[in-house]
Motif scaffolding. Structure first.
Motif, PDB file in Angstrom:
ATOM      1  N   ALA A  35    -113.814  31.007 -27.294  1.00 15.52           N
ATOM      2  CA  ALA A  35    -113.113  31.299 -26.044  1.00 15.52           C
ATOM      3  C   ALA A  35    -113.315  32.732 -25.589  1.00 15.52           C
ATOM      4  CB  ALA A  35    -111.625  31.005 -26.209  1.00 15.52           C
ATOM      5  N   PHE A  36    -113.527  33.676 -26.497  1.00 12.27           N
ATOM      6  CA  PHE A  36    -113.471  35.081 -26.112  1.00 12.27           C
ATOM      7  C   PHE A  36    -114.712  35.916 -26.443  1.00 12.27           C
ATOM      8  CE2 PHE A  36    -109.044  33.721 -26.667  1.00 12.27           C
ATOM      9  CZ  PHE A  36    -108.553  34.026 -25.409  1.00 12.27           C
ATOM     10  N   ALA A  37    -115.628  35.399 -27.247  1.00  9.39           N
ATOM     11  CA  ALA A  37    -116.751  36.235 -27.678  1.00  9.39           C
ATOM     12  C   ALA A  37    -117.834  36.328 -26.604  1.00  9.39           C
ATOM     13  CB  ALA A  37    -117.350  35.694 -28.969  1.00  9.39           C
ATOM     14  N   GLU A  38    -118.314  37.554 -26.374  1.00 10.53           N
ATOM     15  CA  GLU A  38    -119.414  37.806 -25.450  1.00 10.53           C
ATOM     16  C   GLU A  38    -120.765  37.593 -26.128  1.00 10.53           C
ATOM     17  OE1 GLU A  38    -119.220  38.763 -22.292  1.00 10.53           O
ATOM     18  OE2 GLU A  38    -117.085  39.201 -22.074  1.00 10.53           O
ATOM     19  N   SER A  39    -120.797  37.675 -27.443  1.00 17.04           N
ATOM     20  CA  SER A  39    -122.023  37.588 -28.213  1.00 17.04           C
ATOM     21  C   SER A  39    -121.668  37.206 -29.637  1.00 17.04           C
ATOM     22  CB  SER A  39    -122.761  38.937 -28.209  1.00 17.04           C
ATOM     23  OG  SER A  39    -121.976  39.923 -28.880  1.00 17.04           O
ATOM     24  N   ALA A  40    -122.692  36.897 -30.431  1.00 16.84           N
ATOM     25  CA  ALA A  40    -122.431  36.590 -31.838  1.00 16.84           C
ATOM     26  C   ALA A  40    -121.827  37.792 -32.552  1.00 16.84           C
ATOM     27  CB  ALA A  40    -123.722  36.151 -32.526  1.00 16.84           C
ATOM     28  N   ARG A  41    -122.310  38.967 -32.208  1.00 18.65           N
ATOM     29  CA  ARG A  41    -121.791  40.196 -32.815  1.00 18.65           C
ATOM     30  C   ARG A  41    -120.308  40.377 -32.468  1.00 18.65           C
ATOM     31  NH1 ARG A  41    -124.601  45.062 -34.833  1.00 18.65           N
ATOM     32  NH2 ARG A  41    -126.374  43.658 -34.850  1.00 18.65           N
ATOM     33  N   HIS A  42    -119.962  40.090 -31.232  1.00 12.05           N
ATOM     34  CA  HIS A  42    -118.556  40.179 -30.820  1.00 12.05           C
ATOM     35  C   HIS A  42    -117.722  39.125 -31.550  1.00 12.05           C
ATOM     36  CE1 HIS A  42    -115.389  40.013 -27.360  1.00 12.05           C
ATOM     37  NE2 HIS A  42    -114.982  40.764 -28.352  1.00 12.05           N
ATOM     38  N   ALA A  43    -118.284  37.919 -31.740  1.00 12.27           N
ATOM     39  CA  ALA A  43    -117.566  36.883 -32.492  1.00 12.27           C
ATOM     40  C   ALA A  43    -117.238  37.366 -33.897  1.00 12.27           C
ATOM     41  CB  ALA A  43    -118.401  35.608 -32.552  1.00 12.27           C
ATOM     42  N   VAL A  44    -118.183  38.036 -34.534  1.00 10.60           N
ATOM     43  CA  VAL A  44    -117.940  38.575 -35.870  1.00 10.60           C
ATOM     44  C   VAL A  44    -116.797  39.589 -35.830  1.00 10.60           C
ATOM     45  CG1 VAL A  44    -118.932  39.975 -37.725  1.00 10.60           C
ATOM     46  CG2 VAL A  44    -120.270  38.139 -36.682  1.00 10.60           C
ATOM     47  N   GLU A  45    -116.782  40.432 -34.818  1.00 12.21           N
ATOM     48  CA  GLU A  45    -115.699  41.412 -34.688  1.00 12.21           C
ATOM     49  C   GLU A  45    -114.345  40.720 -34.584  1.00 12.21           C
ATOM     50  OE1 GLU A  45    -114.198  44.601 -31.337  1.00 12.21           O
ATOM     51  OE2 GLU A  45    -116.352  44.365 -31.640  1.00 12.21           O
ATOM     52  N   LEU A  46    -114.268  39.682 -33.744  1.00 10.69           N
ATOM     53  CA  LEU A  46    -113.002  38.968 -33.582  1.00 10.69           C
ATOM     54  C   LEU A  46    -112.555  38.317 -34.888  1.00 10.69           C
ATOM     55  CD1 LEU A  46    -113.648  37.225 -30.129  1.00 10.69           C
ATOM     56  CD2 LEU A  46    -112.194  39.214 -30.567  1.00 10.69           C
ATOM     57  N   LEU A  47    -113.495  37.779 -35.652  1.00  8.70           N
ATOM     58  CA  LEU A  47    -113.163  37.039 -36.863  1.00  8.70           C
ATOM     59  C   LEU A  47    -112.911  37.920 -38.077  1.00  8.70           C
ATOM     60  CD1 LEU A  47    -115.793  34.180 -36.425  1.00  8.70           C
ATOM     61  CD2 LEU A  47    -113.307  33.969 -36.146  1.00  8.70           C
ATOM     62  N   THR A  48    -113.260  39.199 -37.979  1.00  6.97           N
ATOM     63  CA  THR A  48    -113.082  40.084 -39.132  1.00  6.97           C
ATOM     64  C   THR A  48    -112.010  41.147 -38.921  1.00  6.97           C
ATOM     65  OG1 THR A  48    -114.900  41.494 -38.364  1.00  6.97           O
ATOM     66  CG2 THR A  48    -115.437  39.760 -39.953  1.00  6.97           C
ATOM     67  N   VAL A  49    -111.941  41.732 -37.729  1.00  2.00           N
ATOM     68  CA  VAL A  49    -110.920  42.760 -37.489  1.00  2.00           C
ATOM     69  C   VAL A  49    -110.047  42.459 -36.278  1.00  2.00           C
ATOM     70  CG1 VAL A  49    -112.258  44.578 -38.610  1.00  2.00           C
ATOM     71  CG2 VAL A  49    -112.478  44.228 -36.132  1.00  2.00           C
ATOM     72  N   GLY A  50    -110.426  41.452 -35.470  1.00  2.66           N
ATOM     73  CA  GLY A  50    -109.608  41.088 -34.330  1.00  2.66           C
ATOM     74  C   GLY A  50    -109.685  42.093 -33.200  1.00  2.66           C
ATOM     75  N   ARG A  51    -108.868  41.879 -32.193  1.00  2.00           N
ATOM     76  CA  ARG A  51    -108.831  42.772 -31.037  1.00  2.00           C
ATOM     77  C   ARG A  51    -107.989  44.005 -31.345  1.00  2.00           C
ATOM     78  NH1 ARG A  51    -107.781  37.852 -26.738  1.00  2.00           N
ATOM     79  NH2 ARG A  51    -106.328  37.248 -28.380  1.00  2.00           N
ATOM     80  N   PRO A  52    -108.193  45.100 -30.626  1.00  2.00           N
ATOM     81  CA  PRO A  52    -107.419  46.327 -30.908  1.00  2.00           C
ATOM     82  C   PRO A  52    -105.919  46.106 -30.847  1.00  2.00           C
ATOM     83  CG  PRO A  52    -109.269  46.833 -29.468  1.00  2.00           C
ATOM     84  CD  PRO A  52    -109.233  45.338 -29.587  1.00  2.00           C
ATOM     85  N   GLN A  53    -105.453  45.297 -29.900  1.00  2.00           N
ATOM     86  CA  GLN A  53    -104.005  45.077 -29.785  1.00  2.00           C
ATOM     87  C   GLN A  53    -103.443  44.362 -31.004  1.00  2.00           C
ATOM     88  OE1 GLN A  53    -106.400  44.103 -27.646  1.00  2.00           O
ATOM     89  NE2 GLN A  53    -105.863  42.202 -26.553  1.00  2.00           N
ATOM     90  N   TYR A  54    -104.247  43.512 -31.640  1.00  2.00           N
ATOM     91  CA  TYR A  54    -103.808  42.853 -32.879  1.00  2.00           C
ATOM     92  C   TYR A  54    -103.575  43.884 -33.969  1.00  2.00           C
ATOM     93  CZ  TYR A  54    -104.767  40.846 -37.519  1.00  2.00           C
ATOM     94  OH  TYR A  54    -104.740  40.535 -38.858  1.00  2.00           O
ATOM     95  N   ARG A  55    -104.522  44.788 -34.125  1.00  3.13           N
ATOM     96  CA  ARG A  55    -104.391  45.794 -35.183  1.00  3.13           C
ATOM     97  C   ARG A  55    -103.230  46.733 -34.894  1.00  3.13           C
ATOM     98  NH1 ARG A  55    -109.966  45.523 -34.243  1.00  3.13           N
ATOM     99  NH2 ARG A  55    -110.093  47.591 -33.264  1.00  3.13           N
TER     100      ARG A  55
END
Length: 473
Positions: free
Chosen positions: A328-348
């Motif tokens: 739903a939210f990833a712009e790229s595979a690299r971005h998908a990895v970011e979401l699945l490992t550290v999440g969005r800044p607001q989550y942290r």
């Protein structure tokens, strides 16, 4: 690790901004609808999907024909469907997933459309899972306590998933109210339970002190790979995945396209058991494909009575919700990895967590690709000291020929990891939590390792000649 592999790993630090046998579940249906439809990654993968929405009246009038305006390229055939296990008293599985059309609007509105168009199937899936999970959890109260913790976690990580589930619950309320278990959980918790079933397969706390969880007796047989153009016959990338689980209640399938009004989200498609929001494989209109699997399960800390949500019982990102999150939210595979490992800044910022707690009862793997890059994310909710970890694999680190493919089964193979503070820890390899040679059964490999290396060798030995028919066969 070779120097160039270390550079690849460093470049992927998620804090960087993203610029006649009985067939197993979905071996044919899932490939034909989800993996098969996503096999060749086009510039606009959803261009073959009609934008015209299907409405409940249309669905009701065309159910006998198997769907509403089903895209021909999504249609497969399963000659063994009648041999799948079916619980007594429930309707036969349909030859094809119910096509719900294109769901659009707010996340709640999308969920409500979903619930209205699939509520009979959602009720069946809920009943099937509730009957199976209740003996494991002991009571609906214990189950609800777990779901409350999951709900609180998702409020930080991906509140859009909760909005979607609230919509599904309201859309399916008529059928849920007359289910075999209408009052044990709220309608929303019924849907959250469907999307948390794997976590609920883990037993609640039984010990006063922290102990390692016993070896997982369940054999998982999910497999996936990304194969890039230099290894394929026609030069097109293939992202393939298969899910091996129950037939009942998971074979009551729906498929749909989502067009959210959320400006941060993308149009995406997914095939799943009715009531799920992410399932095993999803793809968006940016060309990002993501699939999820059970991962490592060795040396995982179990929960304790004193801290019932410690160990593997702690709340985290379930593998199927992770597929929704990334698609739903990833712009790229690299971005998908970011979401699945550290999440969005607001989550942290809001949760205090520095990484995403990934789980599938114990460990979860995700494969993400976009036609140019591919990654395997390996994660566990609690190592032997109760610390969540993740690792990232890229093509070439396991000896992949030409760095042109990557494979994931239900094992973890990364030679390093990141700890809960998101600090790189080369001295704690993720592979110690269930690599393919741990507790071997044949040829110094376990079952997951056999599938992993068989897949790796098949691609290696057919390098430059791999096509979709070969992968599906």
């Amino acid at each position: 690790m070779k120097p160039d592999e270390a550079e690849s790993q460093e470049a992927m630090k998620p804090e960087q901004p993203h610029k006649s046998r009985t067939l197993t579940r979905r071996e044919w249906m899932k490939i034909a609808t989800s993996a098969g439809a996503s096999a060749m990654i086009f510039a606009d993968p959803l261009s073959v999907v009609p934008a015209k929405p299907a409405f409940p009246s249309q669905i009701a009038s065309t159910q006998a024909n198997g769907g509403v305006n089903r895209p021909p390229k999504w249609t497969g055939f399963n000659r063994n469907l009648g041999r799948y296990y079916l619980s007594r008293g429930y309707p036969s599985y349909e030859p094809h997933p119910r096509y719900l059309g294109e769901l659009h609007g707010s996340w709640y509105g999308i969920g409500k459309q979903y619930g209205e168009r699939a509520q009979d199937l959602i009720r069946i899936v809920y009943e099937g899972w509730y009957r199976e999970l209740l003996p494991i959890q002991g009571s609906p109260e214990v189950m609800a306590a777990y779901l409350r913790q999951q709900n609180a976690y998702y409020e930080f990580l991906v509140p859009e998933a909760l909005e979607l589930m609230h919509g599904i619950a309201d859309g399916a309320s008529r059928e849920l109210a007359v289910s075999a278990f209408p009052h044990e959980l709220s309608h929303f918790y019924k849907i959250l339970m469907i999307n948390s079933y794997f976590g609920l397969m883990g037993r609640p706390p039984v010990f006063q002190t922290a102990e390692l969880a016993p070896a997982d007796s369940v054999v998982h047989c999910c497999s996936g790979a990304v194969i890039f153009g230099s290894a394929t016959k026609d030069g097109k990338a293939i992202h393939v995945s298969s899910e091996d689980q129950h037939f009942f209640p998971q074979e009551y399938l729906v498929t749909f396209v989502v067009r959210p009004s959320d400006r941060c989200a993308h149009r995406y498609t997914v095939t799943d058991s009715a009531g799920e929001i992410g399932s095993e494989h999803a793809q968006n209109d940016r060309g990002v494909s993501v699939s999820g699997y059970a991962g490592g399960s060795f040396d995982i800390l179990g929960p304790t009575l004193a801290y019932p949500f410690s160990g593997y019982r702690r709340p985290g990102l379930d593998w199927q919700v992770g597929d929704f999150y990334a698609a739903a939210f990833a712009e790229s595979a690299r971005h998908a990895v970011e979401l699945l490992t550290v999440g969005r800044p607001q989550y942290r910022a809001k949760s205090g967590h520095k990484i995403v707690i990934g789980k599938c009862t114990r460990g979860a793997n995700w494969v993400a690709s976009d036609g140019h890059e591919a990654f395997v994310v390996e994660s566990i909710p609690a190592d032997q000291h109760g610390i969540a970890r993740y690792a990232i694999r890229v093509p070439g680190q396991m000896g992949e020929r030409g760095r042109s493919y990557i494979v994931s089964t239900n094992n973890v193979e990364a030679r390093d990891s990141y700890n809960e503070n998101n600090v790189h820890d080369p001295d704690h390899p993720m592979s110690q939590h269930g690599n393919g040679s741990e507790r071997p059964t044949h040829f110094d490999l376990n079952l997951a390792g056999m599938r992993f290396w068989t897949f790796m060798w098949l691609i290696h030995n057919n390098y430059g000649h791999v096509d979709v028919d070969m992968v599906q066969a």
